[in-house]
Write a protein that holds these residues in place. Structure first.
Motif, short mmCIF file in Angstrom:
data_model
loop_
_atom_site.label_atom_id
_atom_site.label_comp_id
_atom_site.label_asym_id
_atom_site.label_seq_id
_atom_site.Cartn_x
_atom_site.Cartn_y
_atom_site.Cartn_z
N ASP A 151 23.78 58.04 44.74
CA ASP A 151 23.69 57.61 43.34
C ASP A 151 25.04 57.69 42.62
O ASP A 151 25.13 57.45 41.42
CB ASP A 151 22.62 58.40 42.59
N THR A 152 26.10 58.01 43.34
CA THR A 152 27.42 58.10 42.72
C THR A 152 28.34 56.94 43.11
O THR A 152 29.52 56.94 42.78
CB THR A 152 28.12 59.42 43.12
N THR A 153 27.80 55.94 43.80
CA THR A 153 28.63 54.83 44.25
C THR A 153 28.64 53.69 43.23
O THR A 153 27.91 53.72 42.24
CB THR A 153 28.10 54.29 45.60
N TRP A 154 29.46 52.72 43.48
CA TRP A 154 29.55 51.52 42.66
C TRP A 154 28.54 50.49 43.16
O TRP A 154 28.06 50.58 44.29
CB TRP A 154 30.98 50.98 42.72
N ASP A 155 28.22 49.49 42.36
CA ASP A 155 27.19 48.52 42.72
C ASP A 155 27.70 47.36 43.57
O ASP A 155 26.96 46.82 44.39
CB ASP A 155 26.55 47.94 41.46
N MET A 156 28.95 46.95 43.35
CA MET A 156 29.48 45.80 44.07
C MET A 156 30.99 45.96 44.22
O MET A 156 31.64 46.55 43.36
CB MET A 156 29.17 44.51 43.32
N VAL A 157 31.51 45.41 45.30
CA VAL A 157 32.94 45.44 45.54
C VAL A 157 33.43 44.05 45.93
O VAL A 157 32.71 43.29 46.59
CB VAL A 157 33.31 46.46 46.64
N VAL A 158 34.64 43.71 45.48
CA VAL A 158 35.31 42.48 45.87
C VAL A 158 36.58 42.88 46.60
O VAL A 158 37.35 43.71 46.11
CB VAL A 158 35.67 41.61 44.65
N PHE A 159 36.78 42.32 47.78
CA PHE A 159 38.01 42.51 48.53
C PHE A 159 38.64 41.14 48.73
O PHE A 159 38.00 40.23 49.24
CB PHE A 159 37.74 43.15 49.90
N ALA A 160 39.87 41.00 48.29
CA ALA A 160 40.57 39.72 48.43
C ALA A 160 41.97 39.96 48.96
O ALA A 160 42.60 40.97 48.63
CB ALA A 160 40.63 39.01 47.08
N ALA A 161 42.45 39.04 49.77
CA ALA A 161 43.81 39.13 50.30
C ALA A 161 44.55 37.84 49.98
O ALA A 161 43.98 36.74 50.06
CB ALA A 161 43.77 39.37 51.80
N PHE A 162 45.82 38.00 49.64
CA PHE A 162 46.69 36.89 49.28
C PHE A 162 48.02 37.05 50.00
O PHE A 162 48.42 38.17 50.33
CB PHE A 162 46.92 36.87 47.76
N ALA A 163 48.71 35.96 50.21
CA ALA A 163 50.01 36.04 50.90
C ALA A 163 51.01 36.86 50.10
O ALA A 163 51.84 37.56 50.68
CB ALA A 163 50.56 34.63 51.15
N ASP A 164 50.90 36.78 48.77
CA ASP A 164 51.90 37.45 47.93
C ASP A 164 51.37 37.58 46.50
O ASP A 164 50.25 37.16 46.20
CB ASP A 164 53.22 36.67 47.94
N LEU A 165 52.20 38.13 45.63
CA LEU A 165 51.83 38.33 44.24
C LEU A 165 51.55 37.00 43.54
O LEU A 165 50.64 36.90 42.71
CB LEU A 165 52.93 39.09 43.49
N GLU A 166 52.28 35.97 43.88
CA GLU A 166 52.06 34.66 43.28
C GLU A 166 50.64 34.16 43.58
O GLU A 166 49.96 33.62 42.70
CB GLU A 166 53.08 33.65 43.78
N GLY A 167 50.17 34.36 44.81
CA GLY A 167 48.81 33.96 45.16
C GLY A 167 47.78 34.70 44.34
O GLY A 167 46.82 34.10 43.84
N TYR A 168 47.98 36.01 44.18
CA TYR A 168 47.06 36.80 43.36
C TYR A 168 47.07 36.31 41.92
O TYR A 168 46.02 36.19 41.28
CB TYR A 168 47.40 38.29 43.41
N SER A 169 48.25 36.01 41.40
CA SER A 169 48.36 35.53 40.02
C SER A 169 47.62 34.21 39.83
O SER A 169 46.96 34.00 38.81
CB SER A 169 49.83 35.36 39.63
N ILE A 170 47.73 33.32 40.80
CA ILE A 170 47.00 32.05 40.73
C ILE A 170 45.49 32.31 40.72
O ILE A 170 44.75 31.74 39.91
CB ILE A 170 47.40 31.13 41.90
#
Length: 97
Positions: free
Chosen positions: A49-68
């Motif tokens: 009962d102490t966990t989070w409900d949902m998680v998102v894991f994403a990977a990008f080539a670089d910071l620019e990809g994350y920003s987009i």
């Protein structure tokens, strides 16, 4: 490679159907946001009962990809909706994975 991990705790009145709908829409983002290299969205297995409900894991080539990704017009409306549904959000961006 830049990794983005976000965790969410939904309000008690948010239904499983609503959470599943959010998850489904998030999982479609790689179809329209081509900078995403890897993308996973998981619901908690409810083993504690102490966990989070949902998680998102994403990977990008670089910071620019994350920003987009973070400002993409297909992503922003989902983020805005999730903000209204959650009590807590935590996120980290790292290159150490």
């Amino acid at each position: 490679m830049l990794h983005h991990i976000a965790m969410f705790r939904f309000r008690n009145d948010v239904t499983d159907e609503t959470i599943d709908d959010v998850r489904s829409r998030l999982l479609k983002l790689p179809e329209t946001i081509d900078v995403i290299r890897e993308y996973r969205v998981g619901r908690d297995a409810r083993l504690s009962d102490t966990t989070w409900d949902m998680v998102v894991f994403a990977a990008f080539a670089d910071l620019e990809g994350y920003s987009i990704y973070s400002t993409h017009p297909d992503h922003v409306p989902i983020v805005d909706e999730v903000r209204e549904l959650v009590t807590d959000r935590a996120a980290v961006q790292t290159t150490d994975l």
